[in-house]
Design an enzyme around this catalytic site. Structure first.
Site, mmCIF file in Angstrom:
data_model
loop_
_atom_site.group_PDB
_atom_site.id
_atom_site.type_symbol
_atom_site.label_atom_id
_atom_site.label_comp_id
_atom_site.label_asym_id
_atom_site.label_seq_id
_atom_site.Cartn_x
_atom_site.Cartn_y
_atom_site.Cartn_z
ATOM 1 N N LYS A 21 -8.906 9.602 -11.664
ATOM 2 C CA LYS A 21 -9.684 10.803 -11.986
ATOM 3 C C LYS A 21 -10.322 11.384 -10.720
ATOM 4 C CE LYS A 21 -13.665 10.270 -14.558
ATOM 5 N NZ LYS A 21 -14.795 11.060 -14.056
ATOM 6 N N ARG A 26 -10.035 16.005 -6.507
ATOM 7 C CA ARG A 26 -10.063 16.417 -5.088
ATOM 8 C C ARG A 26 -8.745 17.057 -4.666
ATOM 9 N NH1 ARG A 26 -13.766 12.471 -6.205
ATOM 10 N NH2 ARG A 26 -15.453 12.132 -4.708
ATOM 11 N N SER A 165 -24.105 9.038 -3.194
ATOM 12 C CA SER A 165 -23.303 9.753 -4.198
ATOM 13 C C SER A 165 -22.103 10.412 -3.544
ATOM 14 C CB SER A 165 -24.163 10.819 -4.897
ATOM 15 O OG SER A 165 -23.321 11.756 -5.545
ATOM 16 N N GLN A 167 -20.108 12.344 -5.055
ATOM 17 C CA GLN A 167 -20.016 13.734 -5.520
ATOM 18 C C GLN A 167 -20.843 14.652 -4.625
ATOM 19 O OE1 GLN A 167 -21.228 13.476 -9.630
ATOM 20 N NE2 GLN A 167 -19.230 12.708 -10.300
ATOM 21 N N ASP A 314 -19.273 2.672 -11.854
ATOM 22 C CA ASP A 314 -18.538 3.140 -13.038
ATOM 23 C C ASP A 314 -18.050 1.976 -13.909
ATOM 24 O OD1 ASP A 314 -18.911 5.748 -12.341
ATOM 25 O OD2 ASP A 314 -16.909 6.042 -11.506
ATOM 26 N N LYS A 341 -25.837 9.122 -15.822
ATOM 27 C CA LYS A 341 -24.389 9.302 -15.982
ATOM 28 C C LYS A 341 -24.133 10.082 -17.283
ATOM 29 C CE LYS A 341 -23.050 7.208 -12.242
ATOM 30 N NZ LYS A 341 -22.483 7.985 -11.151
ATOM 31 N N ARG A 387 -16.760 5.788 -20.941
ATOM 32 C CA ARG A 387 -16.726 4.397 -20.461
ATOM 33 C C ARG A 387 -17.414 3.447 -21.449
ATOM 34 N NH1 ARG A 387 -14.029 5.176 -15.841
ATOM 35 N NH2 ARG A 387 -14.711 6.885 -14.509
#
Ligand code: S3P
Length: 428
Positions: A21, A26, A165, A167, A314, A341, A387
């Site tokens: 993912k 990206r 992070s 992100q 994760d 999250k 998840r």
């Protein structure tokens, strides 16, 4: 509709799982900003990565998809066009945070929003650096989506990330493509480096020096053909099932083994997993390989803290379930990020473990999970979090009877085929 899950004695077979993912997002974004056509194979089948493609489409990028193969006609750094309606990032934090970096450098205004869960996730962490670069951004209550982004040519900055992070790091590096000069990001600890690898693959001038990553603005990005390795974070649900169910022997091929993602294999081994790794040749700078896992009778617990927590963030829902079945139990520390999250994962993990008869003490940034438990069949609830759905579906396979999982469909956010794949390898 709730899903019924019956216990099984093991999982066995050979699996090829959908694409990663994080990497898919990206590659798609950079393919859109490149000149020329890119072909991405084994693109993630999850709804999150479909959200990224949909947003790119609304920005005027032409793409076609056939199964897991995506062809993207890049329109160049300056070739995006103003969206006619708010961009919809769905449930995807990666889409909104990374795409905001790109939107900040555009000569138009855009609005980007998401579902109910995304609308509660903190965005100040990207707004602060993007504002310093010169973008104008407004957010609901000063920090939540929808974000209204008025883009412009940006200033390069040096930014020390206050939270580890990937992100946020990626958001700033992508914005740096629209800043004349060098934009630098310094990480407090290492996070996944897929953006760095992807930038290099598409031809950006990216420099890595210790904990610092710098990108030079306005590079000539060129489209390319890339295969996305399978998602290790998805593979972990199967590795964990094998670990919980002694009668197991499973091969998973083509899995991403980027060292900034694979700390979870170390943690699983420490918990007693027998995992063999057979590396393959690189797919575009991203390591991959085949994993073989065999069932173990006995699970070790322990402590997950500090940089290890950040590196397996994760996978913590799944590791927490394993912790409950371990002999000594598991303490999870330094995991405050879990609270922001897709759900508050400390709360949702603890609630579901308690349903299964496990004693859990919650802390602000972690939890203590009692070990030595025979997991009890229970009514479980993903609370809409992919998840949590998959972690507790696996836990239910090792329970003492039939469990019911509410919100199982949330798995589709990253792994729509999860339950079918699981059914194809369960035994007994
Ligand atoms: C991701 C980074 C992590 C991770 C998320 C995907 C990415 O989030 O939890 O699932 O693709 O960069 P943070 O950047 O918030 O740590």
């Amino acid at each position: 509709m709730p899903r019924t899950i019956r216990p099984v004695s093991g999982i066995a077979g050979t699996l090829s799982l959908p694409g990663d993912k994080s990497i898919s997002h990206r590659y798609a974004m950079l393919a859109a900003l490149a000149r020329g056509r890119s072909t991405l194979t084994n693109y993630s089948t999850g709804a999150d990565c479909a959200s990224t493609l949909a947003c790119l489409g609304s920005l005027g990028v032409r793409w076609e998809r056939e199964g897991n193969r995506v062809e993207i006609e890049g329109c160049g750094l300056q070739g995006l066009s103003a969206p006619r309606a708010p961009l919809d990032a769905g449930n995807s934090g990666s889409t909104i945070r990374m795409l905001s970096g790109i939107l900040a450098g555009q000569a138009f205004e855009s609005v980007i929003q998401g579902d109910e869960s995304l609308s509660k996730r903190p965005m100040r962490r990207i707004m602060t650096p993007l504002r310093r670069m010169g973008a104008e951004i407004e957010a609901d209550g000063g920090q939540f989506p929808p974000l209204v982004i008025r883009g412009r040519p940006l200033q390069p900055i040096r930014y020390e990330l206050p939270v580890a992070s990937a992100q946020v790091k990626s958001c700033v590096l992508l914005a740096g493509l629209y800043a004349r000069g060098m934009t630098e990001v310094v990480e407090p600890m290492e996070t996944r480096d897929h953006t760095e690898i992807a930038l290099l693959r598409f031809g950006a001038d990216l420099r890595v020096d210790g904990s610092s990553r710098s990108v030079v603005g306005y590079p000539a990005l060129a489209g390319c053909a890339l295969r996305v390795p399978s998602d290790l974070s998805s593979a972990v649900f199967f590795l964990a099932a094998a670990l919980l169910l002694p009668d197991s022997d499973l091969l998973i091929d083509g899995v991403g083994l980027n060292p900034t993602r694979s700390a979870v294999l170390r943690v699983l081994r420490r918990m007693g997993a027998h995992i063999e790794v057979h590396p393959e040749s690189d797919s575009g700078g991203e390591a991959s390989g085949t994993l073989r896992v065999r069932g173990t009778g006995r699970l070790e617990g322990g402590v997950i803290s500090g940089e290890t927590t950040a590196a397996v963030i994760d996978e913590i829902p799944m590791l927490a379930v394993l912790g409950a079945a371990s002999e000594r139990g598991l303490c999870i520390r330094d995991a405050g990020e879990l609270r922001v999250k897709e759900t508050d994962r400390i709360a949702t993990v603890a609630a579901n473990l308690r349903q299964m008869g496990v004693e859990v003490t919650e802390h602000e940034s972690g939890m203590d999970i009692q070990g030595g438990c025979k997991l009890r069949a229970a009514e479980l609830d993903s609370c809409g979090d992919h998840r949590i759905a998959m972690a507790f579906a696996v836990g239910a396979l090792a329970a003492d009877g039939e469990s019911v999982l509410e919100g199982a469909a949330a798995a589709a956010v990253s792994f729509p085929e999860f339950f079918d794949v699981l059914a194809s390898v369960t035994r007994g």
